[in-house]
Each structure stands twice: as structure tokens, then as C-alpha cells.
Scaffold this motif. Structure first.
Motif, PDB file in Angstrom:
ATOM      1  N   TRP A  27     107.105  79.968  19.988  1.00 37.25           N
ATOM      2  CA  TRP A  27     107.135  80.606  21.303  1.00 37.25           C
ATOM      3  C   TRP A  27     106.022  81.636  21.457  1.00 37.25           C
ATOM      4  O   TRP A  27     105.715  82.364  20.520  1.00 37.25           O
ATOM      5  N   ASP A  28     105.465  81.679  22.657  1.00 44.32           N
ATOM      6  CA  ASP A  28     104.559  82.743  23.078  1.00 44.32           C
ATOM      7  C   ASP A  28     105.310  83.524  24.164  1.00 44.32           C
ATOM      8  O   ASP A  28     105.705  82.949  25.180  1.00 44.32           O
ATOM      9  N   ARG A  55     104.520  85.188  26.519  1.00 43.51           N
ATOM     10  CA  ARG A  55     103.961  85.135  27.870  1.00 43.51           C
ATOM     11  C   ARG A  55     104.458  83.921  28.650  1.00 43.51           C
ATOM     12  O   ARG A  55     104.199  83.802  29.848  1.00 43.51           O
ATOM     13  N   SER A  56     105.164  83.039  27.968  1.00 45.04           N
ATOM     14  CA  SER A  56     105.654  81.827  28.619  1.00 45.04           C
ATOM     15  C   SER A  56     107.139  81.646  28.345  1.00 45.04           C
ATOM     16  O   SER A  56     107.652  82.057  27.297  1.00 45.04           O
ATOM     17  N   THR A  96     104.110  86.242  18.179  1.00 41.93           N
ATOM     18  CA  THR A  96     104.588  84.864  18.140  1.00 41.93           C
ATOM     19  C   THR A  96     105.986  84.810  17.547  1.00 41.93           C
ATOM     20  O   THR A  96     106.309  85.564  16.634  1.00 41.93           O
ATOM     21  N   GLU A 105     108.447  78.648  28.223  1.00 41.96           N
ATOM     22  CA  GLU A 105     108.545  77.365  27.530  1.00 41.96           C
ATOM     23  C   GLU A 105     107.926  77.469  26.135  1.00 41.96           C
ATOM     24  O   GLU A 105     106.981  78.235  25.920  1.00 41.96           O
ATOM     25  N   PRO A 106     108.433  76.699  25.157  1.00 42.85           N
ATOM     26  CA  PRO A 106     107.857  76.732  23.809  1.00 42.85           C
ATOM     27  C   PRO A 106     106.414  76.225  23.784  1.00 42.85           C
ATOM     28  O   PRO A 106     106.063  75.309  24.534  1.00 42.85           O
ATOM     29  N   SER A 107     105.604  76.807  22.907  1.00 43.89           N
ATOM     30  CA  SER A 107     104.206  76.391  22.781  1.00 43.89           C
ATOM     31  C   SER A 107     104.070  75.103  21.988  1.00 43.89           C
ATOM     32  O   SER A 107     103.243  74.244  22.300  1.00 43.89           O
ATOM     33  N   LEU A 108     104.878  74.989  20.926  1.00 44.48           N
ATOM     34  CA  LEU A 108     104.806  73.822  20.054  1.00 44.48           C
ATOM     35  C   LEU A 108     106.195  73.474  19.546  1.00 44.48           C
ATOM     36  O   LEU A 108     107.076  74.337  19.446  1.00 44.48           O
TER      37      LEU A 108
END
Length: 308
Positions: free
Chosen positions: A216-217, A219-220, A203, A222-225
Motif C-alpha cells: 500500500w501507498d 496516497r492511494s 509504505t 487501492e493497493p500498489s501491488l
């Protein structure tokens, strides 16, 4: 052109999405029925400590803009606007390596997990990586080029991987073996000033000039939160060891503790209403204490559980 039916479906789904967001916010507010310091009233206070210098390391001729400890070797790395990186045996107060940079305007530095590699970045928009064990330090082991703005922060992810944040609004994950970007995180709308990585949970957290913090994850794209609460630039972010929480420091003179599972702020720490900005933070090994450095040349240790 999209059909009228499709547009209506998109509009309906967008409306449902916003409704779900409001429901989630309502649940979070309902569950947030106490504060961290109230929940920890039964916990004993930490004894007050007085800090005093142990060693005065003399060697730089310009402003020192970054320091980093090597957990593996116990050495200290310092970066200065005299254009040099110095590796110190901090306990003895001795220099073990002095490396000259191509530009004086460096802004950050970091040690790899093993302490074998060090890196720095600054106004040349490059991340320079050196092998401490090498006999030839005239050139970096790697010069990583991708950013179009200054390098504000660098952190090693693994021995062969690091992440950098930049004034171009992005964070870049680098493969050091190839010297190429592995991934680019780009959602901040202003300069990214700070970044940290929790290797075990894979993370990343980053803070920016817009007072926004993004999680951030890899795997993506886009930001997670997104975490909002600071009023000014977020100069520092750091994960706690469990990777479930992180701390931040800002020009608004506050340090804050955030919980990833709840997606919200747990506590805020503020010296005085008119205190100067927080320039950097460091967490104790237990995660109980946040050490914060301020623009007024003071350092304050905050008890996380007591907000004092």
C-alpha cells in the motif's frame, strides 16, 4: 445510460490494459533468469549457530500471544491471554510495568519508537494504547474504535501514529493525538492477519487468510501491488531496513522473500514438505537472516542469500 460509443471505448481500454499486464509479466519472466541463491554462490556461508535461552521470564498465567522489543529502551513487551501486558527489563529478568486489560483475549502488542507508548488489540475489536510513563494505568491513554472484527496485528508508524489490521478485512492508520482514523485500507477479501510499515518509504504491507499479500501507498486507497505465492494464511510480514524488500511467513510452512521493485518472489524457505506452519518471523539487523517460529515449537534461522 452510457452511450454505445463510450462502452466500446471502455472495452478497448480494458483490453489494452490486460495486454499491457501480459507484456509486463513477460518482461519480468524474461529478466528473472536466475535465483537469489545462485546469484550469491560466491558469498561465504554463515557459521551455524545453536540457540539457547538467555532468560526465562516468568509472570504470565495464560498463553503468551505476542512479544515486542523496544529498540530505544531495550525493554521487552509481552501480551498474554491472562489479560495482562508486561514490560520487562529482559536482561535482568525483571518486570518494570504490569498493565491489566479489559478483556483476556488479546492477540498482539507493540512498542512505539521511543518506548513511551505501548498498544495491544484482540477480540474486543479495540486498539488499546497505554503511556508507560503514566502513574495511572487503570484506563488506556487511548481506545481506538473503528474495526468490526478482531485486531490481529498492530505496529507503530510514528510516535503519534499507528496501524492496525483486523479480521474485518481492513487496515486502519490512526492519529493518536485525536484518537481518529486517518486512513482505511480495504482490499483484502478475508481476515487480515499481519501488517508492517516502513516509515522512511511511507509504505505498508499486509497479509491475509486468502494467502494474498498487498502493498500500500498511503496516497492511494487501492493497493500498489499484489504478491501471490503462499498457499495458506500469511501470519507474518516484515520489511527489510531498506524498504525495498520484505519477508513473510505462512501456514503453508514457508517463509518467502519478496522484492518490491521487481514485484516478485526472490526466495522461498521450507523446513520439510510436511512441516508445521510459520507463526511469526523476525529479521536480523543486517537483513541476512530470517528467524522463523513454527507451530511445532521450533525456531529456525534462514540464511536469505543461501536459501538454507
Amino acid at each position: 445510460m452510457p452511450s454505445q460509443k463510450l462502452l466500446k471505448e471502455v472495452e478497448l481500454l480494458t483490453s489494452e490494459n490486460e495486454e499491457l499486464k501480459l507484456q509486463i509479466d513477460g518482461i519480468l519472466k524474461e529478466k528473472g533468469d536466475t535465483t537469489l541463491d545462485k546469484a550469491c554462490r560466491s558469498v561465504n556461508d554463515l557459521p551455524r549457530i545453536s540457540l539457547s535461552p538467555v532468560r526465562n521470564l516468568v509472570g504470565h498465567f495464560g498463553k503468551v500471544v505476542g512479544v515486542a522489543w523496544s529498540a530505544q529502551t531495550g525493554q521487552l513487551l509481552s501480551a498474554s491471554q491472562d489479560g495482562r501486558l508486561i514490560v520487562w527489563d529482559a536482561l535482568k529478568g525483571l518486570k518494570t510495568n504490569v498493565l491489566s486489560l479489559s478483556v483476556n483475549w488479546t492477540m498482539c502488542c507493540a512498542f512505539s519508537t521511543s518506548g513511551r507508548l505501548i498498544c495491544s488489540g484482540g477480540l474486543d475489536n479495540l486498539v488499546s494504547v497505554f503511556n508507560v510513563d503514566s502513574q495511572d494505568h487503570s484506563r488506556p491513554y487511548r481506545e481506538l474504535e473503528q474495526h468490526s472484527g478482531y485486531i490481529s496485528c498492530t505496529k507503530f508508524w510514528k510516535e503519534d501514529r499507528l496501524i492496525s489490521s483486523s479480521g474485518d478485512g481492513s487496515c486502519v492508520v490512526w492519529d493518536l493525538e485525536r484518537g481518529d482514523p486517518l486512513q482505511i485500507f480495504q482490499a483484502h477479501k478475508t481476515d487480515v492477519l499481519s501488517v508492517d510499515v516502513h516509515a522512511a518509504s511511507n509504505t505498508v504491507v499486509s497479509g491475509s487468510c486468502s494467502s494474498n499479500i498487498l502493498l500500500w501507498d498511503p496516497r492511494s486507497k487501492e493497493p500498489s501491488l499484489s504478491f501471490k505465492g503462499h498457499a495458506l494464511d500469511v501470519n507474518a510480514v516484515q520489511f527489510l531496513d531498506d524498504g525495498l524488500s520484505f519477508a513473510s511467513g505462512s501456514d503453508d510452512s514457508t517463509c518467502r522473500l519478496w522484492d518490491i521493485r521487481a514485484g516478485r518472489e526472490l526466495a522461498s524457505f521450507n523446513k520439510t514438505a510436511d512441516a508445521s506452519g510459520v507463526t511469526s518471523i523476525a529479521l536480523s539487523k543486517s537483513g541476512r537472516v530470517i528467524m522463523a517460529a513454527y507451530d511445532d515449537a521450533t525456531i529456525v534461522g534462514w540464511d536469505i542469500l543461501k536459501s538454507s
